[in-house]
Design an enzyme around this catalytic site. Structure first.
Site, PDB file in Angstrom:
ATOM      1  N   ARG A 269     -21.275  19.079 -27.094  1.00 18.83           N
ATOM      2  CA  ARG A 269     -21.842  19.450 -25.791  1.00 18.83           C
ATOM      3  C   ARG A 269     -22.011  20.977 -25.660  1.00 18.83           C
ATOM      4  O   ARG A 269     -21.802  21.562 -24.607  1.00 18.83           O
ATOM      5  CB  ARG A 269     -20.976  18.907 -24.644  1.00 18.83           C
ATOM      6  CG  ARG A 269     -21.100  17.412 -24.478  1.00 18.83           C
ATOM      7  CD  ARG A 269     -20.251  16.906 -23.337  1.00 18.83           C
ATOM      8  NE  ARG A 269     -18.834  17.037 -23.611  1.00 18.83           N
ATOM      9  CZ  ARG A 269     -17.873  17.056 -22.703  1.00 18.83           C
ATOM     10  NH1 ARG A 269     -18.177  16.963 -21.425  1.00 18.83           N
ATOM     11  NH2 ARG A 269     -16.610  17.167 -23.050  1.00 18.83           N
TER      12      ARG A 269
ATOM     13  N   LYS B 154     -34.781   8.825 -11.815  1.00 19.49           N
ATOM     14  CA  LYS B 154     -34.494   8.202 -13.099  1.00 19.49           C
ATOM     15  C   LYS B 154     -35.716   8.138 -14.015  1.00 19.49           C
ATOM     16  O   LYS B 154     -36.806   7.802 -13.580  1.00 19.49           O
ATOM     17  CB  LYS B 154     -34.010   6.767 -12.871  1.00 19.49           C
ATOM     18  CG  LYS B 154     -32.518   6.628 -12.781  1.00 19.49           C
ATOM     19  CD  LYS B 154     -32.153   5.310 -12.155  1.00 19.49           C
ATOM     20  CE  LYS B 154     -32.533   4.158 -13.044  1.00 19.49           C
ATOM     21  NZ  LYS B 154     -31.567   3.895 -14.122  1.00 19.49           N
TER      22      LYS B 154
ATOM     23  N   ARG C 238     -25.345  17.829 -17.143  1.00 14.24           N
ATOM     24  CA  ARG C 238     -24.453  16.702 -16.886  1.00 14.24           C
ATOM     25  C   ARG C 238     -24.547  15.650 -17.971  1.00 14.24           C
ATOM     26  O   ARG C 238     -25.639  15.222 -18.339  1.00 14.24           O
ATOM     27  CB  ARG C 238     -24.790  16.032 -15.556  1.00 14.24           C
ATOM     28  CG  ARG C 238     -24.549  16.877 -14.359  1.00 14.24           C
ATOM     29  CD  ARG C 238     -23.070  17.162 -14.195  1.00 14.24           C
ATOM     30  NE  ARG C 238     -22.858  17.791 -12.905  1.00 14.24           N
ATOM     31  CZ  ARG C 238     -22.515  17.118 -11.807  1.00 14.24           C
ATOM     32  NH1 ARG C 238     -22.324  15.819 -11.852  1.00 14.24           N
ATOM     33  NH2 ARG C 238     -22.349  17.767 -10.671  1.00 14.24           N
ATOM     34  N   CYS C 239     -23.370  15.250 -18.467  1.00 17.03           N
ATOM     35  CA  CYS C 239     -23.333  14.227 -19.500  1.00 17.03           C
ATOM     36  C   CYS C 239     -22.438  13.101 -19.040  1.00 17.03           C
ATOM     37  O   CYS C 239     -21.582  13.283 -18.190  1.00 17.03           O
ATOM     38  CB  CYS C 239     -22.760  14.804 -20.786  1.00 17.03           C
ATOM     39  SG  CYS C 239     -23.719  16.160 -21.403  1.00 17.03           S
TER      40      CYS C 239
ATOM     41  N   ASP D 281     -17.600  -2.447  -5.501  1.00 15.64           N
ATOM     42  CA  ASP D 281     -18.710  -1.486  -5.545  1.00 15.64           C
ATOM     43  C   ASP D 281     -19.793  -1.943  -6.513  1.00 15.64           C
ATOM     44  O   ASP D 281     -19.504  -2.291  -7.653  1.00 15.64           O
ATOM     45  CB  ASP D 281     -18.197  -0.120  -6.023  1.00 15.64           C
ATOM     46  CG  ASP D 281     -17.297   0.533  -4.975  1.00 15.64           C
ATOM     47  OD1 ASP D 281     -17.512   0.287  -3.777  1.00 15.64           O
ATOM     48  OD2 ASP D 281     -16.396   1.293  -5.366  1.00 15.64           O
TER      49      ASP D 281
ATOM     50  N   CYS E 254     -24.833   3.026  -3.316  1.00 19.24           N
ATOM     51  CA  CYS E 254     -25.191   4.355  -2.857  1.00 19.24           C
ATOM     52  C   CYS E 254     -26.608   4.720  -3.280  1.00 19.24           C
ATOM     53  O   CYS E 254     -26.820   5.501  -4.188  1.00 19.24           O
ATOM     54  CB  CYS E 254     -24.213   5.413  -3.316  1.00 19.24           C
ATOM     55  SG  CYS E 254     -23.502   5.131  -4.900  1.00 19.24           S
TER      56      CYS E 254
ATOM     57  N   GLU F  92     -25.847   4.135   1.511  1.00 19.35           N
ATOM     58  CA  GLU F  92     -26.177   5.545   1.735  1.00 19.35           C
ATOM     59  C   GLU F  92     -27.379   5.613   2.677  1.00 19.35           C
ATOM     60  O   GLU F  92     -28.423   5.041   2.393  1.00 19.35           O
ATOM     61  CB  GLU F  92     -26.521   6.185   0.395  1.00 19.35           C
ATOM     62  CG  GLU F  92     -27.027   7.598   0.527  1.00 19.35           C
ATOM     63  CD  GLU F  92     -27.268   8.254  -0.833  1.00 19.35           C
ATOM     64  OE1 GLU F  92     -26.461   8.036  -1.742  1.00 19.35           O
ATOM     65  OE2 GLU F  92     -28.274   8.951  -0.955  1.00 19.35           O
TER      66      GLU F  92
ATOM     67  N   HIS G 129     -22.925  14.599  -0.551  1.00 18.18           N
ATOM     68  CA  HIS G 129     -23.443  15.491  -1.593  1.00 18.18           C
ATOM     69  C   HIS G 129     -23.500  16.924  -1.088  1.00 18.18           C
ATOM     70  O   HIS G 129     -23.752  17.844  -1.855  1.00 18.18           O
ATOM     71  CB  HIS G 129     -24.846  15.047  -2.019  1.00 18.18           C
ATOM     72  CG  HIS G 129     -24.855  13.662  -2.581  1.00 18.18           C
ATOM     73  ND1 HIS G 129     -24.335  13.375  -3.819  1.00 18.18           N
ATOM     74  CD2 HIS G 129     -25.271  12.483  -2.078  1.00 18.18           C
ATOM     75  CE1 HIS G 129     -24.443  12.072  -4.047  1.00 18.18           C
ATOM     76  NE2 HIS G 129     -25.008  11.517  -2.996  1.00 18.18           N
TER      77      HIS G 129
HETATM   78  N1  GLN Z   1     -15.333   3.574  -4.518  1.00 10.24           N
HETATM   79  C1  GLN Z   1     -16.038   4.594  -5.200  1.00 10.24           C
HETATM   80  C2  GLN Z   1     -15.672   5.960  -4.636  1.00 10.24           C
HETATM   81  O1  GLN Z   1     -15.449   6.057  -3.488  1.00 10.24           O
HETATM   82  C3  GLN Z   1     -17.529   4.399  -5.088  1.00 10.24           C
HETATM   83  C4  GLN Z   1     -18.307   5.407  -5.890  1.00 10.24           C
HETATM   84  C5  GLN Z   1     -19.791   5.155  -5.944  1.00 10.24           C
HETATM   85  O2  GLN Z   1     -20.333   4.399  -5.194  1.00 10.24           O
HETATM   86  N2  GLN Z   1     -20.502   5.834  -6.816  1.00 10.24           N
HETATM   87  O3  GLN Z   1     -15.616   6.938  -5.318  1.00 10.24           O
HETATM   88 ZN    ZN Z   2     -21.543   5.307  -3.593  1.00  9.11          ZN
END
Ligand code: GLN
Ligand code: ZN
Length: 762
Positions: free
Chosen positions: A16, A117, A520-521, A604, A648, A670, A699
């Protein structure tokens, strides 16, 4: 003779190096020149790694992103940046990151280019920006320099450029104008570019048009025809390159465009090879991508040779061989992996090994299989070992899969009934508040985890440290007054890796990094075998957290589809089957949590949407098995156990039916940045269960005010009945710090109380 080449090499470096140099440069710790020197030496290294190929690529390297490079190559630089003074590299990083190298002041920031993406990969590119008056102008300096650098050591250099139609396709019109209106102007610059390349001594140019694997409307197909009829006057040979899927209804078009050669992803589209050969005019070369650029498994070379040999007989010198797509999506060199189980290691191939496979195949075709007999034998031994390995095949897991019934994916009662039972159980206020799972991960937590891994922290001490953190988290949440608490996830480095490490069938590399965007990797876990769940993973932590509070503690799990989509997945069985195995494993965990008295469980599925196939007609198939897997994971619980899920991202319109079919009691999503507009999908569909639209953009360091949260929630309440609304952040809080999180959550709670009060008063 068969010709070998490569479509692109990973840029980040096997250790890296590029990542670290970039980040140092951004912090002002090294100069731009030092960064550029690192890039030079990486490129040299990568050209050496590709030394055995007939043609090496140039221009596939990038300091941040190749689509952004293309924007600079074509002089399409957003005005907000081009107006600023500074070096070109400066402007480049400004578009990429919103600030230049070594610029720490907040005031001179411009907003960064949008990122999205790259087709169906986990790589993200910077979206080109277009407007009615966008002008292009050639700026080939950096590309030419890279070509010159390699020409010293390798005469056969093939520059890689993104084709004009895909470039337009990937971009976004900022003023509603039609992107295709820019095609003519754009083509003039491409024509200039090809002239310049010719003058630099270039013979072949790889021109990537992956858009050919997408569903194209007539105007886009027409654009491809127009573009390549115009570019056929160019004094270089064009290798029109497609990857990531089948050509389908674009097959004939791809074959007929007036170029000198076509590259086809024969791993994604094996059934199209014969058709392409039939359609392809006899003066064109055909490059076949026969080694997957998307996974890390060894290719079964004998099997490939068996079908390739007749193709070679037919095409002779017109046959080229390459990986299916750029090797950007795989780690650099398996040699670095010295700790991996030796069996598993013997089944893998990273970028360097994949190119070696191409060489072996070419030698076998050019000089007979006997010329590489030992290598083929070795390859065959690895393939057989993997097929027969007891690491891979677990009779019990396969047996359990056979026994899956539809009933396992059904809750006992419909949502309405469950909701009543749950309401009586939890007595939550209106607009209940919760979080998505993680709380800030301090340096200390990360250090404790690292020390434990390295064997420098005894297990008992590690557990004590994690419990202490969990306790702190619970106390903070109680003090803030949240209604549904979480344990905070201090024991997790990554939501997929953590579970993978505790399941059978997963392996982890040390250096298997893949670029996700810029510096970012990500190091995807490797699912190599049947997945099973030897023992409960999270109960210890969640039970402990629950013991500290009377409020409901939400157990926190990663869902099967996300586990799948963020891993390197085995290729010896359908993805859907691997996903079901994951579903059974996580289902065990769900039931263990329920058994331990945990009353709410969140599963999740952050990456569910990402797995959607490129072409819409294939969406249903994916959604069917993905949602089935989720249902099997989640729905074995009693009515009074409340299932949450979390996603999200913000595009639900086209998958809302599938989301509703998951039948989670509560879904958190989100929404804060989209101003609740995305709830329209839930509204129009009359989404039946509860929703927590995010009101805190995690974010950003900004702390949302009480008023702004109330406003967002009021908008939400116009679309969803208030009895079914929750109040929560957009996503987990692990990347934020406590000084931001506390006031933000406190405002969130105040907003919820005011809203509930107003509703009571009404
Ligand atoms: N439960 C995970 C967190 O709160 C959810 C992360 C995600 O959705 N990317 O970090
Ligand atoms: Zn999330």
């Amino acid at each position: 003779m068969v010709t070998t080449h490569n479509l692109g090499f990973p840029r980040i470096g096997k250790n890296r190096e590029l990542k670290f140099a970039l980040e140092k440069c951004w912090k002002g710790e090294i100069s731009e020149q030092t960064l550029l020197d690192t890039a030079d030496s990486l490129r040299l290294q990568h050209w050496q790694d590709q030394a055995q190929l007939d043609w090496v690529p140039a221009g596939d390297f990038s300091l941040y992103d190749h689509v952004l490079d293309t924007s600079f190559l074509l002089g399409n630089i957003p005005e907000r940046v081009s107006a600023l003074t500074g070096s070109e590299l400066d402007s480049y990083f400004r578009v990429a990151r919103g600030r230049s190298a070594a610029d720490k002041s907040a005031c001179s920031c411009v907003h960064a280019g949008e990122m999205t993406k790259w087709f169906d990969t986990n790589y993200h590119y910077i979206v080109p920006e277009f407007a009615r008056d966008t002008k292009f102008s050639l700026n080939a300096g950096r590309l030419l320099e890279q070509i010159r650098q390699v020409q010293h050591i390798r005469p056969r250099v093939k520059p890689v450029i993104l084709g004009p139609v895909t470039y337009l396709w990937l971009g976004k019109s900022k003023d509603g104008s039609e992107k295709l209106d820019l095609l003519d102007d754009l083509l003039a610059v491409y024509a200039q570019l090809l002239d310049v390349l010719k003058n630099a001594g270039v013979e072949w140019v790889q021109i990537d048009e992956p858009v050919l694997v997408m569903e194209l409307s007539e105007p886009w197909k027409h654009a491809l025809r127009a573009a390549y009829f115009q570019l056929q006057a160019a004094p270089v040979k064009l290798l029109l390159t497609t990857y990531f899927g089948q050509l389908q209804d674009n097959l004939q078009l791809a074959c007929e465009l007036p170029v000198a050669g076509l590259h086809l992803d024969a791993v994604s589209a094996p059934d199209e090879v014969a058709k392409v050969i039939d359609w392809l005019p006899s003066h064109k070369i055909l490059s076949l991508g026969v080694v997957s650029g998307r996974n890390i498994w060894k290719t079964d070379l004998t099997a490939v040779l068996d079908w390739l040999q007749p193709v070679h007989m037919r095409l002779q010198d017109r046959l080229w061989l390459a990986p299916s797509c750029s090797l950007l999506h795989v780690p650099v060199d398996l040699e670095s992996e010295q700790k991996l189980d030796t069996d598993i290691r013997s089944w893998l191939a990273f970028a360097v090994q994949k190119l070696e496979e191409i060489n072996i195949l070419a030698k076998a075709l050019n000089h007979g299989r006997a010329s590489v007999a030992a290598l083929l034998r070795e390859n065959q031994a690895a393939i057989t070992s993997r097929k027969q390995s007891r690491h891979v095949h677990q009779v019990e897991v396969k047996g359990r899969l056979q026994e899956i019934t539809d009933a396992m994916g059904e809750r006992r009662s419909p949502y309405q009934q469950r909701a009543t039972v749950q309401r009586n159980r939890f007595h939550l206020p209106l607009f209940p508040t919760t979080t998505i799972g993680s709380f800030p991960q301090t340096q200390q937590i990360r250090q404790a985890r690292r020390d434990f891994r390295a064997g420098q922290l005894a297990e008992a001490d590690y557990r004590r440290a994690m419990r202490k953190e969990i306790e702190l988290c619970v106390r903070e949440q109680e003090a803030l007054g949240l209604d549904v608490l979480v344990h905070g996830e201090p024991e997790r480095n990554d939501m997929v890796e953590y579970f993978g490490e505790h399941l059978d069938g997963f392996a982890f590399t040390e250096f298997g990094w893949v670029q996700s965007y810029g510096s970012r990797c990500f190091k995807p876990p490797v699912i190599y075998g049947d997945v099973s769940h030897p023992q409960a993973i999270t109960t210890e932590w969640i039970e402990y957290a629950q013991s500290l509070t009377k409020k409901p503690m939400k157990g926190m799990l990663t869902g099967p589809v996300t586990m799948l989509n963020w891993s390197f997945v085995r290729d010896d069985q359908p993805r859907s089957e691997t996903c079901l195995q994951l579903a059974l494993a996580i289902r065990d965990e769900v039931l263990a949590l329920e058994q331990a008295g945990i009353r709410m469980i969140q599963i999740d599925e952050a990456a569910l949407r990402e797995g959607l196939p490129l072409r819409k007609p294939q969406w249903n198939d994916y959604l069917n098995w993905a949602i089935r897997a989720f249902r099997i994971t989640a729905n074995g619980v009693r009515d009074e156990t409340q299932i949450h899920t979390h996603m999200c991202y913000s595009e639900f319109n086209d998958i809302i039916q599938a989301i509703a079919h998951m039948d989670a009691d509560v879904i958190t999503i989100e929404t804060s940045r989209s101003d609740m507009e995305l709830l329209d999908a839930f509204d129009q569909f009359q989404y039946p269960n509860e929703i927590g639209p995010g009101v805190y953009d995690i974010h950003s360091p900004n702390i949302p005010s009480v008023d702004s949260i109330i406003q967002l929630m009021q908008k939400a309440a116009q679309r969803i009945p208030p009895e079914r609304l929750w109040v929560n952040p957009d996503c987990g809080l692990k990347t934020r710090n406590w000084d931001e999180v506390k006031p933000a959550l406190s405002n969130m709670i105040a907003a919820s109380r005011q809203l509930a009060g107003r509703l009571d008063a009404a």
